[in-house]
Design a protein around this motif. Structure first.
Motif, short mmCIF file in Angstrom:
data_model
loop_
_atom_site.label_atom_id
_atom_site.label_comp_id
_atom_site.label_asym_id
_atom_site.label_seq_id
_atom_site.Cartn_x
_atom_site.Cartn_y
_atom_site.Cartn_z
N THR A 134 13.54 -12.31 -9.02
CA THR A 134 13.60 -13.74 -8.77
C THR A 134 12.67 -14.14 -7.62
O THR A 134 12.08 -15.23 -7.63
CB THR A 134 15.05 -14.16 -8.46
N ALA A 135 12.53 -13.24 -6.66
CA ALA A 135 11.65 -13.51 -5.51
C ALA A 135 10.19 -13.24 -5.82
O ALA A 135 9.31 -13.54 -5.00
CB ALA A 135 12.10 -12.66 -4.32
N LEU A 136 9.89 -12.68 -6.98
CA LEU A 136 8.52 -12.32 -7.34
C LEU A 136 7.94 -13.37 -8.27
O LEU A 136 8.41 -13.55 -9.39
CB LEU A 136 8.51 -10.95 -8.03
N ASP A 137 6.92 -14.08 -7.81
CA ASP A 137 6.28 -15.13 -8.60
C ASP A 137 5.05 -14.56 -9.30
O ASP A 137 4.05 -14.25 -8.65
CB ASP A 137 5.89 -16.30 -7.71
N LEU A 138 5.15 -14.44 -10.61
CA LEU A 138 4.03 -13.91 -11.38
C LEU A 138 3.35 -14.99 -12.23
O LEU A 138 2.48 -14.67 -13.06
CB LEU A 138 4.51 -12.79 -12.31
N THR A 139 3.73 -16.25 -12.02
CA THR A 139 3.21 -17.31 -12.88
C THR A 139 1.70 -17.49 -12.75
O THR A 139 1.04 -17.97 -13.67
CB THR A 139 3.90 -18.64 -12.57
N ALA A 140 1.13 -17.10 -11.60
CA ALA A 140 -0.31 -17.24 -11.42
C ALA A 140 -1.08 -16.04 -11.95
O ALA A 140 -2.31 -16.04 -11.96
CB ALA A 140 -0.64 -17.44 -9.93
N ASP A 141 -0.35 -15.02 -12.38
CA ASP A 141 -1.01 -13.78 -12.84
C ASP A 141 -1.21 -13.82 -14.33
O ASP A 141 -0.43 -13.27 -15.11
CB ASP A 141 -0.15 -12.57 -12.45
N GLU A 142 -2.27 -14.46 -14.76
CA GLU A 142 -2.55 -14.53 -16.19
C GLU A 142 -3.43 -13.38 -16.66
O GLU A 142 -3.52 -13.09 -17.84
CB GLU A 142 -3.24 -15.86 -16.51
N GLN A 143 -4.11 -12.73 -15.72
CA GLN A 143 -4.97 -11.61 -16.07
C GLN A 143 -4.18 -10.31 -15.97
O GLN A 143 -3.35 -10.14 -15.09
CB GLN A 143 -6.19 -11.52 -15.14
#
Length: 280
Positions: free
Chosen positions: A266-275
């Protein structure tokens, strides 16, 4: 069995007829069988042609013997596979028509347990009861405790958490697959049917559980993989009793582990990691 009684579509029947005819006068062959959907009678045009040939005890099986025998069989039957792979006692093949199939050679005493529920005898002196009895005598004993299978699932889930934090898509995908596979193994080991886990799950799981397992299938990006991970955590937390047919429940420490893994994700934001990150 007469030619009119052969199972399957016309293409299946043509292959089965050719194989039965080829072995009709072969004194080494005690039975020619088919199993799977063709044996059960719930086949369709996409069904595999899974053949099982019982041979005499004095036939010495080997990788080389199977390669020669299958080549001789297909040549005599007028088929030329576009793909063929053989092992010590069996071969898999693909025909130009896209039909996939397999053929296994073995002595009666080595009949595999997983075929007996669907085996259909097409030719040879042995009857179904004899083949079924031989297969049931080889029923594997499940020696791996269910708790070990659950423990392996939790190990893979923990490994998956670390790999997502490192943004390693393919290693994380592998951990997700392995964790899900352990749950499917747990589902199968908790039921009396003996077959491959995917087959047992397809046959015995209800539609709700299938849907929840389906939610653990990711797309080709890290956010989707993370969502699949969270769905898998929910599956273990809420569906373990169903998966194990009431035989397994989470210990308090295991519940806490699932909660800690969810909190870290929940604390890990991966939404910007598209690659996709390269494995490392």
């Amino acid at each position: 069995m007469t030619p009119q009684q052969l199972p399957g579509a016309a293409e299946h029947q043509a292959l089965l007829r050719a194989v039965v005819s080829h072995y009709a006068t072969d004194t080494r062959v005690l039975a020619v069988n088919v199993y799977g959907s063709l044996g059960r009678g719930n086949w369709d045009s996409y069904s595999d042609a899974d053949l099982d040939v019982v041979v005499a005890d004095d036939v010495s099986l080997s990788h080389e013997w199977v390669a020669r025998e299958v080549e001789r069989l297909f040549r005599a039957c007028g088929y030329q596979p576009v793909a063929l792979f053989n092992g010590h006692d069996e071969a898999d093949f693909v025909l130009p028509s896209l039909m996939h199939g397999s053929i296994c050679y073995h002595a009666l005493k080595n009949t595999r347990a997983h075929i007996v529920d669907s085996v259909l005898v097409l030719g040879g002196p042995l009857d179904r009861a004899t083949i079924e009895a031989a297969g049931r005598a080889n029923q594997p004993t499940r020696t791996r405790p269910l708790s070990t299978t659950l423990g392996m699932c939790l190990v893979y889930l923990t490994t998956l958490d670390g790999r997502l934090h490192r943004r390693q898509f393919w290693p994380a995908y592998q951990s997700l697959y392995l964790a899900r596979w352990e749950l499917l193994q747990l589902f199968t080991a908790s039921r009396p049917r003996w077959s491959r886990p995917y087959h047992v799950f397809e046959a015995d799981a209800d539609e709700g559980l299938k849907r929840r397992f389906g939610e653990t299938l990711p797309q080709h990006n890290l956010p989707s993989l993370q969502h699949a991970f969270l769905s898998l955590l929910d599956l273990v937390k809420h569906d373990l009793l169903d998966i194990s047919a009431g035989r397994m429940a989470l210990a308090d420490a295991q519940r806490q582990l699932l909660a800690d893994l969810r909190a870290r994700q929940t604390a890990l934001d991966l939404t910007a990691d598209e690659q996709l990150a390269p494995p490392g």
